[in-house]
Write a protein that holds these residues in place. Structure first.
Motif, short mmCIF file in Angstrom:
data_model
loop_
_atom_site.label_atom_id
_atom_site.label_comp_id
_atom_site.label_asym_id
_atom_site.label_seq_id
_atom_site.Cartn_x
_atom_site.Cartn_y
_atom_site.Cartn_z
N GLN A 89 0.87 -1.18 0.00
CA GLN A 89 0.00 0.00 0.00
C GLN A 89 0.91 1.23 0.00
O GLN A 89 1.83 1.33 0.80
N VAL A 90 0.64 2.17 -0.89
CA VAL A 90 1.43 3.40 -0.98
C VAL A 90 0.60 4.54 -0.41
O VAL A 90 -0.52 4.78 -0.86
N VAL A 91 1.15 5.23 0.58
CA VAL A 91 0.44 6.33 1.24
C VAL A 91 1.36 7.55 1.32
O VAL A 91 2.58 7.41 1.31
N PRO A 92 0.77 8.74 1.43
CA PRO A 92 1.62 9.93 1.62
C PRO A 92 2.19 9.96 3.03
O PRO A 92 1.59 9.47 3.98
N CYS A 93 3.38 10.52 3.15
CA CYS A 93 4.01 10.65 4.46
C CYS A 93 4.91 11.88 4.47
O CYS A 93 5.17 12.48 3.42
N ASP A 94 5.37 12.25 5.63
CA ASP A 94 6.31 13.35 5.76
C ASP A 94 7.71 12.86 5.39
O ASP A 94 8.04 11.70 5.61
N PRO A 95 8.54 13.75 4.87
CA PRO A 95 9.92 13.33 4.59
C PRO A 95 10.66 13.05 5.89
O PRO A 95 10.30 13.59 6.94
N PRO A 96 11.67 12.21 5.83
CA PRO A 96 12.43 11.91 7.06
C PRO A 96 13.14 13.16 7.56
O PRO A 96 13.59 14.00 6.78
N VAL A 97 13.22 13.27 8.86
CA VAL A 97 13.89 14.40 9.48
C VAL A 97 15.38 14.14 9.46
O VAL A 97 15.84 13.09 9.93
N GLU A 98 16.11 15.06 8.90
CA GLU A 98 17.57 14.90 8.86
C GLU A 98 18.15 15.41 10.16
O GLU A 98 17.84 16.51 10.60
N THR A 99 18.97 14.58 10.78
CA THR A 99 19.63 15.00 12.01
C THR A 99 20.90 15.74 11.66
O THR A 99 21.71 15.24 10.86
N PRO A 100 21.09 16.91 12.23
CA PRO A 100 22.31 17.65 11.90
C PRO A 100 23.54 16.94 12.46
O PRO A 100 23.52 16.42 13.57
N ALA A 101 24.57 16.91 11.65
CA ALA A 101 25.81 16.27 12.09
C ALA A 101 26.48 17.14 13.15
O ALA A 101 26.46 18.36 13.08
N ALA A 102 27.04 16.48 14.13
CA ALA A 102 27.74 17.21 15.19
C ALA A 102 28.98 17.88 14.60
O ALA A 102 29.74 17.24 13.86
N PRO A 103 29.17 19.15 14.89
CA PRO A 103 30.35 19.82 14.33
C PRO A 103 31.62 19.23 14.92
O PRO A 103 31.75 19.06 16.12
N LYS A 104 32.54 18.90 14.05
CA LYS A 104 33.80 18.31 14.49
C LYS A 104 34.83 19.41 14.70
O LYS A 104 34.87 20.38 13.94
N ASP A 105 35.63 19.21 15.69
CA ASP A 105 36.71 20.15 15.96
C ASP A 105 37.78 19.92 14.89
O ASP A 105 38.26 18.79 14.72
N PRO A 106 38.14 20.95 14.15
CA PRO A 106 39.11 20.72 13.07
C PRO A 106 40.51 20.38 13.57
O PRO A 106 41.32 19.86 12.81
#
Length: 131
Positions: A89-106
Motif C-alpha cells: 500500500q502506498v500512502v503519503p508521508c512526511d519526509p524523514p527528518v535529517e539529524t544535523p551532524a555534530a560539528p567536528k573540531d578541526p
C-alpha cells in the motif's frame, strides 16, 4: 486466584518488529536506490507493507506500478528478511527528518586533549586517581 499483571517484552506484542527494523535498513536493496530516496517503509499491517512517499506527484504512478513490481519486491523481502507479505500500500508521508551532524573540531590534537581530560576527570570521580 487473581493473576497479577506482568511486563511483556516489547517484541512479544509485535512478532515482526525485528524484521521490520531490518526492512528499514535494507530498504535501498529492496526497492532500489531511486525509490529509496523518495520512499520509506512505514509499517506492516496484516501482512501488508505500508510504504510512504513524500512526493505527492509520484504516489499515483507508484500505486499503478506497484501491481507489476510487487511480486519482485515481495520475493526480495522474503529471501533477504524472511518476512512474508501479501500486499503493498502506498500512502503519503512526511519526509524523514535529517539529524544535523555534530560539528567536528578541526584540530585533532585539541580533540585528543579533551578526551584525555574527560577520562582523567572520570578516574578522579571514581577514586582511581587523585588530583
Amino acid at each position: 486466584m487473581k493473576r497479577t499483571p506482568r511486563l511483556v517484552p516489547l517484541g512479544a506484542r509485535l512478532p515482526n518488529q525485528k524484521a521490520e527494523a531490518r526492512l528499514r535498513q535494507a530498504w535501498p536493496f529492496v526497492v532500489g536506490p531511486a525509490l529509496a530516496d523518495r520512499t520509506r517503509p512505514l509499517r506492516v499491517e496484516r501482512d501488508i507493507l505500508v510504504m510512504g512517499c513524500w512526493e505527492l506527484a509520484r504516489i499515483g504512478p507508484l500505486r499503478e506500478a506497484a501491481a507489476a513490481v510487487w511480486p519482485q519486491i515481495r520475493d526480495r523481502i522474503r529471501r533477504a528478511l524472511g518476512l512474508t507479505l501479501s500486499g503493498l500500500q502506498v500512502v503519503p508521508c512526511d519526509p524523514p527528518v535529517e539529524t544535523p551532524a555534530a560539528p567536528k573540531d578541526p584540530d585533532p590534537l585539541r580533540r585528543a586533549l579533551r578526551l584525555l581530560e574527560a577520562r582523567r576527570k572520570e578516574r578522579i570521580r571514581l577514586g582511581l586517581e587523585s588530583e
